[in-house]
Design an enzyme around this catalytic site. Structure first.
Site, PDB file in Angstrom:
ATOM      1  N   ASN A   8     -47.493  -2.926  87.129  1.00  0.00           N
ATOM      2  CA  ASN A   8     -48.878  -2.995  87.682  1.00  0.00           C
ATOM      3  C   ASN A   8     -50.457  -3.872  86.172  1.00  0.00           C
ATOM      4  O   ASN A   8     -51.468  -3.568  86.384  1.00  0.00           O
ATOM      5  CB  ASN A   8     -49.787  -2.835  88.664  1.00  0.00           C
ATOM      6  CG  ASN A   8     -49.376  -2.944  89.639  1.00  0.00           C
ATOM      7  OD1 ASN A   8     -48.962  -4.105  90.367  1.00  0.00           O
ATOM      8  ND2 ASN A   8     -49.433  -1.941  90.144  1.00  0.00           N
ATOM      9  N   HIS A  11     -50.562  -5.959  79.760  1.00  0.00           N
ATOM     10  CA  HIS A  11     -50.200  -5.364  78.694  1.00  0.00           C
ATOM     11  C   HIS A  11     -48.821  -5.602  78.082  1.00  0.00           C
ATOM     12  O   HIS A  11     -48.188  -5.843  77.289  1.00  0.00           O
ATOM     13  CB  HIS A  11     -51.048  -4.215  78.356  1.00  0.00           C
ATOM     14  CG  HIS A  11     -50.703  -5.117  77.041  1.00  0.00           C
ATOM     15  ND1 HIS A  11     -51.537  -5.465  75.977  1.00  0.00           N
ATOM     16  CD2 HIS A  11     -50.114  -3.078  75.994  1.00  0.00           C
ATOM     17  CE1 HIS A  11     -51.559  -4.278  74.669  1.00  0.00           C
ATOM     18  NE2 HIS A  11     -50.367  -3.255  75.044  1.00  0.00           N
ATOM     19  N   ASP A  68     -40.837   4.519  82.868  1.00  0.00           N
ATOM     20  CA  ASP A  68     -41.627   5.638  83.108  1.00  0.00           C
ATOM     21  C   ASP A  68     -41.711   6.709  81.895  1.00  0.00           C
ATOM     22  O   ASP A  68     -40.095   6.526  80.911  1.00  0.00           O
ATOM     23  CB  ASP A  68     -40.415   6.755  84.319  1.00  0.00           C
ATOM     24  CG  ASP A  68     -41.617   7.946  85.449  1.00  0.00           C
ATOM     25  OD1 ASP A  68     -43.029   6.791  85.083  1.00  0.00           O
ATOM     26  OD2 ASP A  68     -41.297   8.843  85.160  1.00  0.00           O
ATOM     27  N   TYR A 150     -52.781  10.241  75.611  1.00  0.00           N
ATOM     28  CA  TYR A 150     -52.219  11.076  74.644  1.00  0.00           C
ATOM     29  C   TYR A 150     -52.409  10.381  73.442  1.00  0.00           C
ATOM     30  O   TYR A 150     -52.237  11.514  72.207  1.00  0.00           O
ATOM     31  CB  TYR A 150     -51.229  12.097  74.805  1.00  0.00           C
ATOM     32  CG  TYR A 150     -50.932  12.467  75.851  1.00  0.00           C
ATOM     33  CD1 TYR A 150     -52.011  14.152  76.163  1.00  0.00           C
ATOM     34  CD2 TYR A 150     -50.550  12.264  77.299  1.00  0.00           C
ATOM     35  CE1 TYR A 150     -51.353  14.235  77.822  1.00  0.00           C
ATOM     36  CE2 TYR A 150     -50.586  12.427  78.377  1.00  0.00           C
ATOM     37  CZ  TYR A 150     -51.156  14.299  78.885  1.00  0.00           C
ATOM     38  OH  TYR A 150     -50.696  14.268  79.995  1.00  0.00           O
ATOM     39  N   HIS A 176     -41.436   5.378  71.371  1.00  0.00           N
ATOM     40  CA  HIS A 176     -40.701   5.470  72.629  1.00  0.00           C
ATOM     41  C   HIS A 176     -40.709   4.253  73.425  1.00  0.00           C
ATOM     42  O   HIS A 176     -39.308   4.076  73.706  1.00  0.00           O
ATOM     43  CB  HIS A 176     -41.081   6.916  73.332  1.00  0.00           C
ATOM     44  CG  HIS A 176     -42.335   6.533  73.963  1.00  0.00           C
ATOM     45  ND1 HIS A 176     -43.624   6.236  72.889  1.00  0.00           N
ATOM     46  CD2 HIS A 176     -43.288   6.313  74.933  1.00  0.00           C
ATOM     47  CE1 HIS A 176     -44.732   6.224  73.264  1.00  0.00           C
ATOM     48  NE2 HIS A 176     -44.747   6.025  74.443  1.00  0.00           N
TER      49      HIS A 176
HETATM   50  P1  IMP Z   1     -45.779   5.449  81.798  1.00  0.00           P
HETATM   51  O1  IMP Z   1     -45.141   5.861  83.009  1.00  0.00           O
HETATM   52  O2  IMP Z   1     -46.092   4.299  81.133  1.00  0.00           O
HETATM   53  O3  IMP Z   1     -47.229   4.720  83.027  1.00  0.00           O
HETATM   54  O4  IMP Z   1     -47.162   6.717  81.242  1.00  0.00           O
HETATM   55  C1  IMP Z   1     -47.426   7.858  81.971  1.00  0.00           C
HETATM   56  C2  IMP Z   1     -48.383   8.848  81.056  1.00  0.00           C
HETATM   57  O5  IMP Z   1     -47.372   9.386  80.201  1.00  0.00           O
HETATM   58  C3  IMP Z   1     -49.442   8.099  80.772  1.00  0.00           C
HETATM   59  O6  IMP Z   1     -50.732   7.714  82.111  1.00  0.00           O
HETATM   60  C4  IMP Z   1     -49.846   8.182  79.873  1.00  0.00           C
HETATM   61  O7  IMP Z   1     -50.594   9.155  79.693  1.00  0.00           O
HETATM   62  C5  IMP Z   1     -48.992   9.380  79.071  1.00  0.00           C
HETATM   63  N1  IMP Z   1     -48.179   8.211  78.068  1.00  0.00           N
HETATM   64  C6  IMP Z   1     -47.000   6.766  78.056  1.00  0.00           C
HETATM   65  N2  IMP Z   1     -47.589   5.977  77.077  1.00  0.00           N
HETATM   66  C7  IMP Z   1     -48.257   6.052  75.948  1.00  0.00           C
HETATM   67  C8  IMP Z   1     -48.211   6.348  74.994  1.00  0.00           C
HETATM   68  O8  IMP Z   1     -47.277   5.361  74.706  1.00  0.00           O
HETATM   69  N3  IMP Z   1     -49.203   7.261  74.456  1.00  0.00           N
HETATM   70  C9  IMP Z   1     -49.660   7.604  74.540  1.00  0.00           C
HETATM   71  N4  IMP Z   1     -49.541   8.431  75.770  1.00  0.00           N
HETATM   72  C10 IMP Z   1     -48.904   7.638  76.563  1.00  0.00           C
END
Ligand code: IMP
Length: 189
Positions: A8, A11, A68, A150, A176
């Site tokens: 969702n 960006h 993820d 973070y 990443h």
């Molecule tokens: P998601 O799986 O991309 O939703 O990431 C899970 C969680 O990891 C996010 O809610 C952030 O707290 C952290 N996160 C993911 N990518 C980043 C990043 O590029 N920078 C900082 N925190 C990140």
């Protein structure tokens, strides 16, 4: 070819569409009229990414991918890892999450950490996974105001600044997620 990105986050969607060009059209969950809160109950990034891509594929029978991400801190045995979004509570509060990490690492010398992203792609019923990671360290205090999550406390290896002190283009080149997406794009091409 149409490909659904099970997110969702508008960006992330635009970023990937720009990288893929015209040959592949990336559809959002909204585009396929999916308003479900897709479950993420896995205990690993790999399981969660697959859970999300499989949720869409099994219901819509359309090729799709999901990602993820987690922050893995060596001295905390890989925490917060798959629980990064909700480390300090269910409200996904980035400030509280960072505070918790800083408190847990108070007086700890080993600050090594890794951001890791797993992308799960399902095409014609077959799953493929792509991983991207960046190593770095957790700073003693927050620095910078760009980015999200973070970013203010993570300094990538080989750089003197945190992710939150980089512009998006610079971060994407080494991040990443950027690295996992490059692998996905190479595969799709
Ligand atoms: P998601 O799986 O991309 O939703 O990431 C899970 C969680 O990891 C996010 O809610 C952030 O707290 C952290 N996160 C993911 N990518 C980043 C990043 O590029 N920078 C900082 N925190 C990140």
């Amino acid at each position: 070819m149409d490909l659904v990105f099970a997110t969702n986050n508008q960006h992330k969607l635009e970023e990937i569409q720009a990288l893929l060009g015209d040959t592949i059209k990336v559809l959002s969950l909204k585009d396929i009229n999916c308003t479900d809160d897709i479950p993420e109950t896995g205990t690993t990034l790999e399981a969660n990414a697959l859970q999300k891509s499989d949720y869409i594929y099994s219901r819509y029978k359309i090729s799709c991918f999901a990602d993820d991400t987690g922050l893995e801190i060596e001295a905390l045995d890989g925490e917060p890892g798959v629980y990064s979004a909700r480390y300090a509570g269910t409200d996904k509060d980035a400030e509280a999450n960072m505070q918790k990490v800083l408190e847990k690492l108070e007086g700890v010398k080993n600050r090594n950490a890794r951001f890791r992203t797993v992308i799960s792609l399902i095409m014609d019923g077959k799953e493929f996974q792509f991983e991207g990671y960046v190593d770095g360290e957790i700073l003693k205090e927050k620095s910078g105001s760009e980015g999200f999550g973070y970013d203010p406390i993570f300094k990538p290896e080989g750089f003197d600044v945190s992710f939150a002190e980089m512009d998006l283009e610079e971060k994407n080149k080494i991040s990443h997620r950027g690295r996992a997406v490059v692998k996905l794009i190479e595969f799709l091409r």
